[in-house]
Design an enzyme around this catalytic site. Structure first.
Site, mmCIF file in Angstrom:
data_model
loop_
_atom_site.group_PDB
_atom_site.id
_atom_site.type_symbol
_atom_site.label_atom_id
_atom_site.label_comp_id
_atom_site.label_asym_id
_atom_site.label_seq_id
_atom_site.Cartn_x
_atom_site.Cartn_y
_atom_site.Cartn_z
ATOM 1 N N CYS A 195 2.196 1.024 8.255
ATOM 2 C CA CYS A 195 1.251 0.342 7.467
ATOM 3 C C CYS A 195 1.451 0.584 6.008
ATOM 4 O O CYS A 195 1.766 1.495 5.553
ATOM 5 C CB CYS A 195 0.088 0.479 7.848
ATOM 6 S SG CYS A 195 -0.891 1.861 7.095
ATOM 7 N N CYS A 196 1.443 -0.648 5.216
ATOM 8 C CA CYS A 196 1.257 -0.539 3.852
ATOM 9 C C CYS A 196 0.074 -1.447 3.336
ATOM 10 O O CYS A 196 -0.726 -2.008 4.228
ATOM 11 C CB CYS A 196 2.440 -0.702 2.923
ATOM 12 S SG CYS A 196 3.380 -2.523 3.374
ATOM 13 N N ASN A 197 0.045 -1.865 2.092
ATOM 14 C CA ASN A 197 -1.049 -2.700 1.733
ATOM 15 C C ASN A 197 -1.081 -4.108 2.324
ATOM 16 O O ASN A 197 -2.084 -4.478 3.097
ATOM 17 C CB ASN A 197 -0.926 -3.048 0.332
ATOM 18 C CG ASN A 197 -2.269 -3.525 -0.274
ATOM 19 O OD1 ASN A 197 -3.428 -3.098 -0.211
ATOM 20 N ND2 ASN A 197 -2.185 -4.834 -0.760
#
Lengths: 447, 100
Positions: free
Chosen positions: B6-8
């Site tokens: 996950c990232c933004n």
């Protein structure tokens, strides 16, 4: 420089982390995201409605009749004009989710309390009449859009806080076992909903007796006015960009953190422009600083305007490392995704490259702001262009189809290139020296 | 092996997913690797065996670590260098090490 980095790491980062993780700010950000797909689709119709080709309007009315534009803009109204209503639901839903209470009920209660705060009257000028008359029995569309945004957010938070407190204290009607869960959930929401609506109702009655007359007026005068003035100013834009890039140079997603606070302001400024642009495409637009202002003219290639740097790396780099990262970053960079450059170059915690990374976007903010104030470049028209849209195209679309928007992107790209160039050269030279040294020692080892 | 990243917005991690899939294939490991935005993690975490965070959202680690612990899933942040150079092989190995 080491002191500066450790100051950022130890002082700034924890604060930024806390802001980014703050429940209410997160709920606001996530709730607003719910409107984004709708606004983007609405924007498509807005673009089609105002294609700046001579004779386009006549051509369209020749085919579809005089009312073509009105009909074409139906989806624009159904998306932009109910922004606050959707935010009212979305923010409450996301906040309730974080408290692990039923989000659907919280959303529904929030919408009801938002409407309860809104007078069901609007001013209407009948055809042929000179003065407007007040009409009852309507939900005023004006307050359902960006004008009601802050009231919607405040009441979403207020109502959800009351809702979850009561639920968590277990002051609820519990149904005997065997009652279907959906039914018992709606009974659980009964007492909290009653309390929320009672509070908002009392608030409204109270405010109706003051000179403000409605909650919407209070929020507009005391909160939205000052916030918009600050957030929409050149000073506000510079501070925002500075913060975003200081955070990014620590390796934190600065845009996401800063937007949690400033997003609603930029959204309402954007919609003010949209409403005027839609009424008359040639009219002077009030706002320069909107989310599109940053996305299209400052962040070409991602935060830091790094597309220029990527181009340098791809075609001018002499070290293998810079060449490789340049090649790797070009594809994503065209769509404004630049983590490979930020972490791979790296720019993060890199005392040399942090300088242009922070300076370039600030210079671009000033130049773009000046060019739009002087009228050389069209202001963002309120079209919600997704941030992943490649430059040149995005500048054209965001201004509602003005070439000047693309030209400014090109100019900004060149400026960013010039700012990055000397720093890029130094870094590349250093990498090249490292590569030579290591291949020399490899050779020495193999001998 | 099911690895969740996950990232933004789930954009830059999706670049890494491709590289990791290649690396898994070369190693002969069957792996399901996918990327989501940080806000969506909670809807995906139950299907994952390892959760890796992009360094730019590392301030989310304490919260997500708790979520992971409740499910017995290791959660950690990807090294910035591997992330920036999209080094699928290293990140895959990192995930495998965490899983053990």
């Amino acid at each position: 420089m080491a002191g500066y980095i450790s100051f950022l790491e130890n002082r700034v980062m924890p604060v930024a982390g806390r802001i980014a993780e703050q429940k209410h700010l997160q709920a606001i950000r996530d709730g607003i995201i719910l409107t984004m797909p709708l606004l983007i689709i609405g924007s498509l119709f807005l673009i089609i409605g105002f294609i700046p080709i001579p004779g386009y309007s006549d051509f369209m009315s020749g085919i579809f009749g005089d009312k073509w534009l009105t009909k074409l803009l139906y989806p624009v109204n159904a998306t932009f004009d109910i922004m606050a209503l959707i935010v009212s639901f979305g923010v409450a839903y996301r906040l309730a989710e974080k408290y692990k209470v039923d989000p659907l009920s919280a959303g529904a209660i929030s919408v009801a309390s938002f409407l309860l705060a809104t007078p069901y009257t609007t001013m209407f000028t009948p055809e042929g009449a000179g003065a407007a008359v007040e009409v009852g029995g309507v939900i005023p569309v004006a307050l359902m859009g960006s004008k009601g945004l802050f009231v919607a957010m405040i009441l979403a938070i207020l109502s959800t806080e009351i809702y979850r407190k009561i639920i968590q204290k277990k002051i609820v009607i519990t149904m005997p076992e065997g009652v279907p869960p959906a039914v018992s959930r709606s009974f659980v929401a009964l007492i909290p909903a009653a309390v929320v609506l009672l509070v908002v109702w009392l608030l409204r009655i109270l405010i109706e007796n003051t000179s403000f007359q409605s909650i919407h007026n209070i929020v507009a005068d005391l909160l939205v006015g000052p916030l918009n003035t600050l957030g929409g100013s050149l000073f506000g834009a510079i501070i925002a960009v500075l913060l975003v890039h200081v955070l990014w140079s620590l390796g934190l997603h600065g845009a996401a953190i800063v937007e949690g606070v400033l997003g609603p302001i930029w959204l309402s400024l954007m919609d003010q422009n949209r409403a005027i642009f839609q009424a008359s495409a040639g009219a002077e637009l009030p706002n320069i600083v909107t989310k599109q202002f940053f996305d299209m003219w400052v962040y070409a290639g991602g935060s830091g305007a790094t597309l220029a740097l990527v181009l340098l790396m791809m075609f001018r780099a002499r070290s293998e490392q810079m060449k490789n990262i340049g090649r790797l970053s070009m594809g994503p960079g065209l769509f404004n995704i630049n983590e490979p450059v930020i972490f791979g170059m790296p720019i993060v915690m890199n005392p040399l490259l942090i300088i242009p990374f922070i300076v370039a976007p600030i210079v671009l903010v000033v130049i773009s702001y000046a060019a739009m104030t002087l009228g050389w470049v069209a202001k963002p028209s309120g079209v919600a262009v997704p941030w992943t849209t490649p430059p040149i195209i995005s500048g054209y679309l965001a201004t509602g189809g003005k070439i000047s928007g693309s030209v400014l992107q090109l100019v900004n790209f060149v400026i960013a290139l010039l700012i990055y160039y000397p720093f890029f050269r130094l870094w590349d030279k250093q990498k090249l020296a490292e590569e030579k040294a290591s291949s020399a020692s490899d050779k020495a080892a193999s001998l | 092996m099911k690895i969740l990243l996950c990232c933004n917005a789930g954009m830059s991690t999706s670049l890494l997913v491709q590289k990791m899939e290649q690396a898994a294939e070369e190693k002969g490991i069957t792996a399901k690797i996918w990327a989501v935005s940080a806000d969506e993690v909670k809807n995906h975490i139950d299907q994952a065996e390892v959760l890796l965070l992009g360094p730019q959202v590392r301030y989310k680690l304490p919260g997500l670590k708790k979520e992971g612990e409740a499910r017995g899933i290791p959660v950690d942040v990807i090294s910035t260098i591997d992330y920036g150079t999209l080094n699928g092989k290293n990140v895959l190995e990192f995930a495998l090490r965490l899983k053990k």
